[in-house]
Scaffold this active site. Structure first.
Site, PDB file in Angstrom:
ATOM      1  N   LYS A 190      22.440  12.134   8.874  1.00 59.69           N
ATOM      2  CA  LYS A 190      23.668  13.034   8.044  1.00 59.69           C
ATOM      3  C   LYS A 190      24.612  13.890   9.208  1.00 59.69           C
ATOM      4  CE  LYS A 190      20.242  13.227   4.414  1.00 59.69           C
ATOM      5  NZ  LYS A 190      19.720  13.929   3.108  1.00 59.69           N
ATOM      6  N   GLU A 212      17.081   5.348  -3.915  1.00 59.83           N
ATOM      7  CA  GLU A 212      16.776   6.950  -3.490  1.00 59.83           C
ATOM      8  C   GLU A 212      17.141   7.941  -4.723  1.00 59.83           C
ATOM      9  OE1 GLU A 212      17.790   7.533   1.008  1.00 59.83           O
ATOM     10  OE2 GLU A 212      19.517   7.935   0.077  1.00 59.83           O
ATOM     11  N   GLY A 226      15.416  15.232   0.414  1.00 58.41           N
ATOM     12  CA  GLY A 226      15.358  16.598   1.105  1.00 58.41           C
ATOM     13  C   GLY A 226      14.615  17.650   0.537  1.00 58.41           C
ATOM     14  N   GLU A 254      24.634  11.844  -1.774  1.00 60.75           N
ATOM     15  CA  GLU A 254      25.532  13.164  -1.320  1.00 60.75           C
ATOM     16  C   GLU A 254      27.010  12.846  -1.267  1.00 60.75           C
ATOM     17  OE1 GLU A 254      23.316  13.689   2.451  1.00 60.75           O
ATOM     18  OE2 GLU A 254      21.678  14.391   1.422  1.00 60.75           O
ATOM     19  N   HIS A 265      25.783   6.839  -0.621  1.00 56.96           N
ATOM     20  CA  HIS A 265      24.643   7.762  -0.533  1.00 56.96           C
ATOM     21  C   HIS A 265      25.034   8.943  -1.723  1.00 56.96           C
ATOM     22  CE1 HIS A 265      22.082  11.219   0.789  1.00 56.96           C
ATOM     23  NE2 HIS A 265      21.388  10.138   1.418  1.00 56.96           N
ATOM     24  N   SER A 306      12.599  11.751   0.838  1.00 57.59           N
ATOM     25  CA  SER A 306      11.257  12.442   1.617  1.00 57.59           C
ATOM     26  C   SER A 306      10.275  11.551   2.105  1.00 57.59           C
ATOM     27  CB  SER A 306      10.607  13.433   0.539  1.00 57.59           C
ATOM     28  OG  SER A 306      11.467  14.337   0.314  1.00 57.59           O
ATOM     29  N   ASN A 356      18.932   8.203   8.598  1.00 66.56           N
ATOM     30  CA  ASN A 356      20.180   8.739   8.299  1.00 66.56           C
ATOM     31  C   ASN A 356      20.288  10.249   8.837  1.00 66.56           C
ATOM     32  OD1 ASN A 356      22.418   9.947   7.186  1.00 66.56           O
ATOM     33  ND2 ASN A 356      21.898   9.689   4.956  1.00 66.56           N
TER      34      ASN A 356
HETATM   35  C1  PEP Z   1      18.475  10.612   2.666  1.00 71.59           C
HETATM   36  O1  PEP Z   1      19.214  11.373   2.590  1.00 71.59           O
HETATM   37  O2  PEP Z   1      18.743   9.398   2.583  1.00 71.59           O
HETATM   38  C2  PEP Z   1      16.940  10.940   2.516  1.00 71.59           C
HETATM   39  C3  PEP Z   1      16.213   9.936   1.958  1.00 71.59           C
HETATM   40  O3  PEP Z   1      16.917  12.342   2.929  1.00 71.59           O
HETATM   41  P1  PEP Z   1      15.132  12.723   2.998  1.00 71.59           P
HETATM   42  O4  PEP Z   1      14.290  11.646   3.794  1.00 71.59           O
HETATM   43  O5  PEP Z   1      15.196  13.910   3.922  1.00 71.59           O
HETATM   44  O6  PEP Z   1      14.755  13.106   1.707  1.00 71.59           O
END
Ligand code: PEP
Length: 259
Positions: A14, A169, A175, A100, A98, A214, A12
């Site tokens: 973003k 997630e 992040g 966000e 997601h 992450s 992703n």
């Molecule tokens: C995400 O935004 O779906 C995500 C998992 O981000 P990150 O890997 O940076 O934590």
């Protein structure tokens, strides 16, 4: 991982790599993703780069996803993009719900369900995300929260078992550099699979549940080795082609390893 389910590694991007940088990143990912017959790999660029990235990736082992869609197919929805438009641009999957989108753009459970339904109706594979906040985890509410989020769309997934994907997630791991430990991830994945099984055993067997939060080249293998972790949704590390390719290579190695 379970050999019954083909692992999926999804990147992703973003709101990054929206133009020429996206094409260059896609080309680098494709170069490192040859003969990934045991693993499915996809990248999700911003809308502006979808068509160009799909063109760049055509004929490669890497597919394209969008990061969001509007539930309606067309109409007076200024600034929005529909499923048929995503398909025409070359996307075959779409990330829905997601954290966000949920936290910053008001995507409620009901909106997420509408988007999952729209994706399915249009033949786009939904990658539907669930996850608890740190407060919810600390209050011992993780399974209740992700269960409620899953319940909003689980019956839709049952219409075509194995097509839709669920991504766990934990919000506190996105992040932040903090990741759920493999056992923490497995606990939630197993609970989600049990919830799928309550709707249909076939759905539970066939639905891939990705872990996201992450995921990096150095922790991917341990997470992916868990029985109910069927792949990864990768944010930050997906912007680094070498790191992303290393994550998909870890999945490929595990998928090929004798059980
Ligand atoms: C995400 O935004 O779906 C995500 C998992 O981000 P990150 O890997 O940076 O934590």
């Amino acid at each position: 991982m379970n050999p019954a389910r083909k692992p999926l590694i999804a990147g992703n991007w973003k709101m990054n790599a929206g133009g020429a940088a996206g094409c260059a990143l896609a080309a680098d990912v494709a170069r490192g993703t040859t003969a990934h017959d045991r693993v499915e790999v996809l990248v999700a660029p911003p809308f502006t780069a979808l068509a160009a990235v799909a063109h760049e990736l055509s004929g490669t082992a890497v597919a394209v996803a969008a990061q969001n869609l509007h539930p309606k197919a067309s109409g007076a929805y200024t600034g929005e993009v529909s499923g048929p438009m995503l398909l025409e641009a070359g996307a075959t999957s779409v990330i829905v719900g997601h954290s966000e989108r949920r936290a910053l753009f008001g995507d409620s459970d009901a909106v997420v369900a509408e988007k999952v339904a729209a994706a399915l109706a249009q033949g786009l594979r939904p990658i539907a995300c669930v996850g608890e906040t740190l407060e919810e985890r600390e209050a011992g509410r993780t399974l209740e929260v992700v269960g409620r989020q899953l319940d909003a769309f689980v019956r839709l997934l049952a219409e075509r078992p194995g097509f839709g994907v669920v991504a766990y997630e934990p919000v506190w791991a996105i992040g932040t550099g903090r990741t759920a430990g493999p056992e923490q991830a497995q606990e939630v994945h197993a609970a989600l699979r049990a919830r799928l099984a309550a709707v249909s055993p076939t759905l539970a067997q066939q639905t891939r549940i990705l872990y996201g939060g992450s995921v990096k080249a150095d922790n991917a293998r341990a997470l992916l080795a868990e029985a109910d972790v069927d792949g990864a949704l990768v944010g930050g590390a997906a912007l680094d082609a070498a790191a992303f390719v290393a994550i998909s290579a870890a999945a490929q190695a595990l998928a090929g390893a004798p059980s």
